[in-house]
Design a protein around this motif. Sequence first.
Motif, PDB file in Angstrom:
ATOM      1  N   ALA A 110       9.707 -30.658 -38.985  1.00  0.00           N
ATOM      2  CA  ALA A 110       8.604 -29.704 -38.906  1.00  0.00           C
ATOM      3  C   ALA A 110       7.535 -30.156 -37.917  1.00  0.00           C
ATOM      4  O   ALA A 110       6.912 -29.321 -37.248  1.00  0.00           O
ATOM      5  N   TRP A 111       7.283 -31.459 -37.798  1.00  0.00           N
ATOM      6  CA  TRP A 111       6.266 -31.943 -36.877  1.00  0.00           C
ATOM      7  C   TRP A 111       6.614 -31.604 -35.430  1.00  0.00           C
ATOM      8  O   TRP A 111       5.723 -31.359 -34.611  1.00  0.00           O
ATOM      9  N   GLN A 112       7.892 -31.590 -35.097  1.00  0.00           N
ATOM     10  CA  GLN A 112       8.313 -31.309 -33.728  1.00  0.00           C
ATOM     11  C   GLN A 112       8.542 -29.823 -33.468  1.00  0.00           C
ATOM     12  O   GLN A 112       8.400 -29.359 -32.335  1.00  0.00           O
ATOM     13  N   ASP A 113       8.901 -29.063 -34.498  1.00  0.00           N
ATOM     14  CA  ASP A 113       9.292 -27.663 -34.297  1.00  0.00           C
ATOM     15  C   ASP A 113       8.170 -26.667 -34.540  1.00  0.00           C
ATOM     16  O   ASP A 113       8.263 -25.518 -34.099  1.00  0.00           O
ATOM     17  N   ILE A 114       7.120 -27.066 -35.241  1.00  0.00           N
ATOM     18  CA  ILE A 114       6.050 -26.130 -35.600  1.00  0.00           C
ATOM     19  C   ILE A 114       4.863 -26.319 -34.670  1.00  0.00           C
ATOM     20  O   ILE A 114       4.428 -27.448 -34.412  1.00  0.00           O
ATOM     21  N   SER A 115       4.372 -25.215 -34.167  1.00  0.00           N
ATOM     22  CA  SER A 115       3.122 -25.202 -33.406  1.00  0.00           C
ATOM     23  C   SER A 115       2.029 -24.569 -34.264  1.00  0.00           C
ATOM     24  O   SER A 115       2.312 -23.726 -35.128  1.00  0.00           O
ATOM     25  N   ILE A 116       0.783 -24.990 -34.014  1.00  0.00           N
ATOM     26  CA  ILE A 116      -0.336 -24.597 -34.877  1.00  0.00           C
ATOM     27  C   ILE A 116      -1.435 -23.994 -34.018  1.00  0.00           C
ATOM     28  O   ILE A 116      -1.735 -24.473 -32.917  1.00  0.00           O
ATOM     29  N   ARG A 117      -2.052 -22.934 -34.545  1.00  0.00           N
ATOM     30  CA  ARG A 117      -3.253 -22.358 -33.945  1.00  0.00           C
ATOM     31  C   ARG A 117      -4.292 -22.195 -35.039  1.00  0.00           C
ATOM     32  O   ARG A 117      -4.144 -21.363 -35.927  1.00  0.00           O
ATOM     33  N   MET A 118      -5.323 -22.976 -34.963  1.00  0.00           N
ATOM     34  CA  MET A 118      -6.360 -22.962 -35.993  1.00  0.00           C
ATOM     35  C   MET A 118      -7.353 -21.835 -35.733  1.00  0.00           C
ATOM     36  O   MET A 118      -7.398 -21.286 -34.630  1.00  0.00           O
ATOM     37  N   PRO A 119      -8.154 -21.478 -36.733  1.00  0.00           N
ATOM     38  CA  PRO A 119      -9.123 -20.390 -36.556  1.00  0.00           C
ATOM     39  C   PRO A 119     -10.066 -20.655 -35.389  1.00  0.00           C
ATOM     40  O   PRO A 119     -10.582 -21.764 -35.229  1.00  0.00           O
ATOM     41  N   GLY A 120     -10.269 -19.637 -34.561  1.00  0.00           N
ATOM     42  CA  GLY A 120     -11.144 -19.767 -33.410  1.00  0.00           C
ATOM     43  C   GLY A 120     -10.460 -20.273 -32.158  1.00  0.00           C
ATOM     44  O   GLY A 120     -11.067 -20.269 -31.081  1.00  0.00           O
ATOM     45  N   GLU A 121      -9.212 -20.727 -32.269  1.00  0.00           N
ATOM     46  CA  GLU A 121      -8.481 -21.209 -31.106  1.00  0.00           C
ATOM     47  C   GLU A 121      -7.650 -20.088 -30.480  1.00  0.00           C
ATOM     48  O   GLU A 121      -7.265 -19.129 -31.162  1.00  0.00           O
ATOM     49  N   LYS A 122      -7.346 -20.240 -29.194  1.00  0.00           N
ATOM     50  CA  LYS A 122      -6.536 -19.255 -28.486  1.00  0.00           C
ATOM     51  C   LYS A 122      -5.142 -19.777 -28.148  1.00  0.00           C
ATOM     52  O   LYS A 122      -4.215 -18.989 -27.944  1.00  0.00           O
ATOM     53  N   ASN A 123      -5.000 -21.087 -28.066  1.00  0.00           N
ATOM     54  CA  ASN A 123      -3.744 -21.685 -27.654  1.00  0.00           C
ATOM     55  C   ASN A 123      -3.055 -22.377 -28.815  1.00  0.00           C
ATOM     56  O   ASN A 123      -3.698 -22.851 -29.759  1.00  0.00           O
ATOM     57  N   TRP A 124      -1.733 -22.432 -28.720  1.00  0.00           N
ATOM     58  CA  TRP A 124      -0.920 -23.108 -29.718  1.00  0.00           C
ATOM     59  C   TRP A 124      -0.746 -24.565 -29.307  1.00  0.00           C
ATOM     60  O   TRP A 124      -0.677 -24.890 -28.123  1.00  0.00           O
ATOM     61  N   LYS A 125      -0.657 -25.427 -30.311  1.00  0.00           N
ATOM     62  CA  LYS A 125      -0.450 -26.851 -30.049  1.00  0.00           C
ATOM     63  C   LYS A 125       0.527 -27.401 -31.076  1.00  0.00           C
ATOM     64  O   LYS A 125       0.432 -27.102 -32.274  1.00  0.00           O
ATOM     65  N   ARG A 126       1.470 -28.199 -30.594  1.00  0.00           N
ATOM     66  CA  ARG A 126       2.494 -28.742 -31.490  1.00  0.00           C
ATOM     67  C   ARG A 126       1.863 -29.638 -32.553  1.00  0.00           C
ATOM     68  O   ARG A 126       0.898 -30.364 -32.288  1.00  0.00           O
ATOM     69  N   ALA A 127       2.421 -29.577 -33.762  1.00  0.00           N
ATOM     70  CA  ALA A 127       1.853 -30.326 -34.883  1.00  0.00           C
ATOM     71  C   ALA A 127       1.883 -31.828 -34.631  1.00  0.00           C
ATOM     72  O   ALA A 127       0.948 -32.546 -34.992  1.00  0.00           O
ATOM     73  N   SER A 128       2.954 -32.340 -34.013  1.00  0.00           N
ATOM     74  CA  SER A 128       3.043 -33.776 -33.748  1.00  0.00           C
ATOM     75  C   SER A 128       1.954 -34.221 -32.784  1.00  0.00           C
ATOM     76  O   SER A 128       1.405 -35.324 -32.914  1.00  0.00           O
ATOM     77  N   LEU A 129       1.603 -33.373 -31.806  1.00  0.00           N
ATOM     78  CA  LEU A 129       0.541 -33.714 -30.874  1.00  0.00           C
ATOM     79  C   LEU A 129      -0.808 -33.751 -31.573  1.00  0.00           C
ATOM     80  O   LEU A 129      -1.637 -34.638 -31.309  1.00  0.00           O
ATOM     81  N   ARG A 130      -1.046 -32.818 -32.469  1.00  0.00           N
ATOM     82  CA  ARG A 130      -2.303 -32.833 -33.226  1.00  0.00           C
ATOM     83  C   ARG A 130      -2.394 -34.088 -34.091  1.00  0.00           C
ATOM     84  O   ARG A 130      -3.471 -34.683 -34.218  1.00  0.00           O
TER      85      ARG A 130
END
Length: 204
Positions: A110-130
């Motif tokens: 899941a850390w490598q396959d899921i991207s996350i966009r938090m409230p107020g953000e416009k871009n997606w970022k991979r969970a492992s990078l966060r």
Amino acid sequence: MFATVSVNVAPATLLALMDRMRETGSPADPAEAVDAAIRHWLATSASVPPAEPRGYQWKTLFLPEGTWLRMAYRNDHEYAIVEGDHIMYKGRAVSPNQFASAFADSVRNAWQDISIRMPGEKNWKRASLRRRELARAAADAPPCSVASPPATPAAPAARADLTKSTATIQPLTPSVPRNTGPGQGWTEPERRKYRFRLEDVAFE
């Protein structure tokens, strides 16, 4: 006379207000009632403590409510959202691993396959990078150390009193040696048969 500005109010809300004023027999103007309601809300809301943020705690990564999760697999995407304290996917609460595995129909990281966009953000970022960014920020943070208090120097008055008291200490004067000469009656016949006087032996 105070200057006024217009505020848009939903028609249903305005009608409900006018009906309530008619039922209670209030002589106030609807605009005055709206102004009083706003002032009352400002006064009461100030005493209400802010609600604790809700969200999903994914290991060291906190996903606040409203965060979107995107799973990419074979040129297709699937989405889940954080509602309250849960990640909701197709109407049920899941974990990130369950979300990734359910969409890919296989065991996924899941850390490598899921991207996350938090409230107020416009871009997606991979969970492992966060997660790496969060760990790097924690490592770069200065350590919180408790400094020991500095030694308090002795007050000048205290040092002066100590010096004065030390200077006034005098050595003890040796006592006068006890007179061990023969006293009255020592030359009597009944005393001469003893070699030592009893008082001399006791105080040696």
